[in-house]
Write a protein that holds these residues in place. Structure first.
Motif, PDB file in Angstrom:
ATOM      1  N   MET A   1       0.846  -1.195   0.000  1.00  0.00           N
ATOM      2  CA  MET A   1       0.000   0.000   0.000  1.00  0.00           C
ATOM      3  C   MET A   1       0.878   1.241   0.000  1.00  0.00           C
ATOM      4  SD  MET A   1      -3.047   1.026   2.678  1.00  0.00           S
ATOM      5  CE  MET A   1      -4.008  -0.427   2.261  1.00  0.00           C
ATOM      6  N   ILE A   2       0.414   2.309  -0.620  1.00  0.00           N
ATOM      7  CA  ILE A   2       1.154   3.556  -0.708  1.00  0.00           C
ATOM      8  C   ILE A   2       0.735   4.478   0.437  1.00  0.00           C
ATOM      9  CG2 ILE A   2       1.612   5.587  -2.141  1.00  0.00           C
ATOM     10  CD1 ILE A   2       0.994   3.841  -4.566  1.00  0.00           C
ATOM     11  N   PRO A   3       1.711   5.120   1.128  1.00  0.00           N
ATOM     12  CA  PRO A   3       1.341   6.034   2.219  1.00  0.00           C
ATOM     13  C   PRO A   3       0.512   7.208   1.711  1.00  0.00           C
ATOM     14  CG  PRO A   3       3.686   5.479   2.292  1.00  0.00           C
ATOM     15  CD  PRO A   3       3.166   4.959   1.000  1.00  0.00           C
ATOM     16  N   ALA A   4      -0.248   7.812   2.611  1.00  0.00           N
ATOM     17  CA  ALA A   4      -0.955   9.047   2.286  1.00  0.00           C
ATOM     18  C   ALA A   4       0.057  10.168   2.038  1.00  0.00           C
ATOM     19  CB  ALA A   4      -1.891   9.419   3.431  1.00  0.00           C
ATOM     20  N   ALA A   5      -0.329  11.161   1.262  1.00  0.00           N
ATOM     21  CA  ALA A   5       0.572  12.256   0.916  1.00  0.00           C
ATOM     22  C   ALA A   5       0.990  13.034   2.161  1.00  0.00           C
ATOM     23  CB  ALA A   5      -0.102  13.183  -0.081  1.00  0.00           C
ATOM     24  N   PHE A   6       2.242  13.476   2.189  1.00  0.00           N
ATOM     25  CA  PHE A   6       2.728  14.296   3.297  1.00  0.00           C
ATOM     26  C   PHE A   6       3.840  15.202   2.786  1.00  0.00           C
ATOM     27  CE2 PHE A   6       4.931  10.148   3.432  1.00  0.00           C
ATOM     28  CZ  PHE A   6       6.253  10.546   3.283  1.00  0.00           C
ATOM     29  N   ASP A   7       4.086  16.284   3.515  1.00  0.00           N
ATOM     30  CA  ASP A   7       5.231  17.151   3.245  1.00  0.00           C
ATOM     31  C   ASP A   7       6.462  16.550   3.906  1.00  0.00           C
ATOM     32  OD1 ASP A   7       3.690  18.997   1.842  1.00  0.00           O
ATOM     33  OD2 ASP A   7       3.175  20.095   3.676  1.00  0.00           O
ATOM     34  N   TYR A   8       7.621  16.854   3.351  1.00  0.00           N
ATOM     35  CA  TYR A   8       8.870  16.260   3.844  1.00  0.00           C
ATOM     36  C   TYR A   8       9.893  17.356   4.064  1.00  0.00           C
ATOM     37  CZ  TYR A   8      13.297  13.655   3.664  1.00  0.00           C
ATOM     38  OH  TYR A   8      14.546  13.139   3.921  1.00  0.00           O
ATOM     39  N   VAL A   9      10.578  17.292   5.209  1.00  0.00           N
ATOM     40  CA  VAL A   9      11.644  18.243   5.490  1.00  0.00           C
ATOM     41  C   VAL A   9      12.802  17.498   6.134  1.00  0.00           C
ATOM     42  CG1 VAL A   9      10.644  18.840   7.740  1.00  0.00           C
ATOM     43  CG2 VAL A   9      12.229  20.420   6.629  1.00  0.00           C
ATOM     44  N   ALA A  10      14.032  17.877   5.794  1.00  0.00           N
ATOM     45  CA  ALA A  10      15.230  17.225   6.330  1.00  0.00           C
ATOM     46  C   ALA A  10      16.159  18.278   6.914  1.00  0.00           C
ATOM     47  CB  ALA A  10      15.938  16.424   5.245  1.00  0.00           C
ATOM     48  N   PRO A  11      15.922  18.707   8.143  1.00  0.00           N
ATOM     49  CA  PRO A  11      16.766  19.729   8.770  1.00  0.00           C
ATOM     50  C   PRO A  11      18.182  19.212   9.004  1.00  0.00           C
ATOM     51  CG  PRO A  11      15.261  18.779  10.368  1.00  0.00           C
ATOM     52  CD  PRO A  11      14.858  18.235   9.043  1.00  0.00           C
ATOM     53  N   THR A  12      19.104  20.143   9.196  1.00  0.00           N
ATOM     54  CA  THR A  12      20.509  19.767   9.397  1.00  0.00           C
ATOM     55  C   THR A  12      21.012  20.081  10.797  1.00  0.00           C
ATOM     56  OG1 THR A  12      21.199  21.912   8.472  1.00  0.00           O
ATOM     57  CG2 THR A  12      21.043  20.036   6.949  1.00  0.00           C
ATOM     58  N   THR A  13      20.153  20.640  11.649  1.00  0.00           N
ATOM     59  CA  THR A  13      20.509  20.883  13.044  1.00  0.00           C
ATOM     60  C   THR A  13      19.349  20.467  13.940  1.00  0.00           C
ATOM     61  OG1 THR A  13      19.638  23.139  13.198  1.00  0.00           O
ATOM     62  CG2 THR A  13      21.895  22.890  12.353  1.00  0.00           C
ATOM     63  N   VAL A  14      19.650  20.209  15.197  1.00  0.00           N
ATOM     64  CA  VAL A  14      18.603  19.847  16.153  1.00  0.00           C
ATOM     65  C   VAL A  14      17.627  20.994  16.331  1.00  0.00           C
ATOM     66  CG1 VAL A  14      18.132  19.297  18.571  1.00  0.00           C
ATOM     67  CG2 VAL A  14      20.005  18.156  17.379  1.00  0.00           C
TER      68      VAL A  14
END
Length: 284
Positions: A1-14
């Protein structure tokens, strides 16, 4: 099954990760190695509006010493924990338990922090963290705070992490010179523990001077077998003394009945596996 749509972010600091999590609100999810979260997303048991990936934050990875404390970044993979010489020297029990986690593919992707934050009572790293008196450092908009493992795991798949907080590092007292073993009982290789026992002991002059014992899947949270520890301390390192002490393993536990085992069988396993774990630790 394919996940529901979501936004994605990959921060580089805590700080950026905490800020992103706070701004996204309750619908956001944090992803570490993804070995627990991704299956949930694919089955649509969770449908976050935003996914915050911690994989690009360097300060969350690695193992270091801080005086008498061993510090492990939350994003350190199981594979890295297994092979790190500092972990083997100062927290052998954690290395032994990590050796049993799933398979090589999962160990290369899964993380220590992700496993602890997921808080599955059948997970193999919660009991060692509890037995070794780990302290879990979390970060939120109000700053950082340290949570003892005894307070971190609160219920079935639940922790004391507050909304907007992420787990940053795991701090362990050094157990240099201790022997350790993780005894796991499951139906097939690479499966979750039906019951498991994490045991670390220190021996002086053929006498057990100190002992730490944690139980996996014997309650909604990991359990410290303090009655076993007390029964072991001061006893000779003999099979008879170990067997007698192990009879206390089920005290204070609250195991469940499921398709793998009922309550009585899990209590029996706890006693048998505790004896095996302590015996194996003393033989290393």
């Amino acid at each position: 099954m394919i996940p529901a749509a979501f936004d994605y972010v990959a921060p580089t600091t805590v700080d950026d990760a905490v800020r992103a999590l706070s701004e996204a609100g309750e619908d956001a999810k944090v992803i570490a190695g993804g070995q627990s979260l991704l299956p949930v997303l694919r089955m649509r048991l969770a449908a976050p509006s935003k996914l915050i990936d911690l994989g690009r934050i360097p300060e969350l990875r690695g193992v270091r010493e801080d005086g008498d404390t061993l510090v492990i970044g939350a994003m350190t993979t199981h594979y890295e924990v297994q092979r790190d010489p500092l972990v083997r020297e100062h927290a052998l029990l954690l290395a032994c338990a990590t050796d049993t986690v799933a398979d090589p593919q999962v160990r290369h992707r899964g993380t220590l922090g992700g496993s602890l934050a997921h808080a599955d009572p059948a997970g193999d790293l919660l009991a060692p963290a509890l037995a070794l008196d780990a302290e879990l450092v979390v970060s939120g908009m109000d700053g950082r705070r340290a949570v003892p493992a005894t307070e971190f795991f609160t219920d079935f798949f639940e922790t004391s992490l507050r909304p907007g907080e992420i787990l940053c590092e795991i701090r362990l007292p050094k157990y240099t010179g201790w022997s350790a073993h993780y005894e796991k009982f499951n139906r097939v290789a690479q499966a979750w523990s039906i019951v498991a026992v994490a045991a670390a002991v220190r021996v002086e002059n053929d006498t057990i001077a100190q002992a730490r014992v944690g139980l996996t899947n014997m309650a909604a949270t990991p359990v410290r077998a303090t009655a076993v520890e007390q029964a072991l301390i001061g006893q000779p390192a003999t099979p008879e003394a170990i067997t007698e002490a192990a009879q206390h393993a089920a005290e204070g536990t609250a195991p469940t009945t499921d398709g793998n085992a009922d309550v009585e069988y899990r209590q029996h396993l706890a006693r048998v596996l505790t004896s095996r774990a302590v015996t194996a630790a003393l033989s290393t």
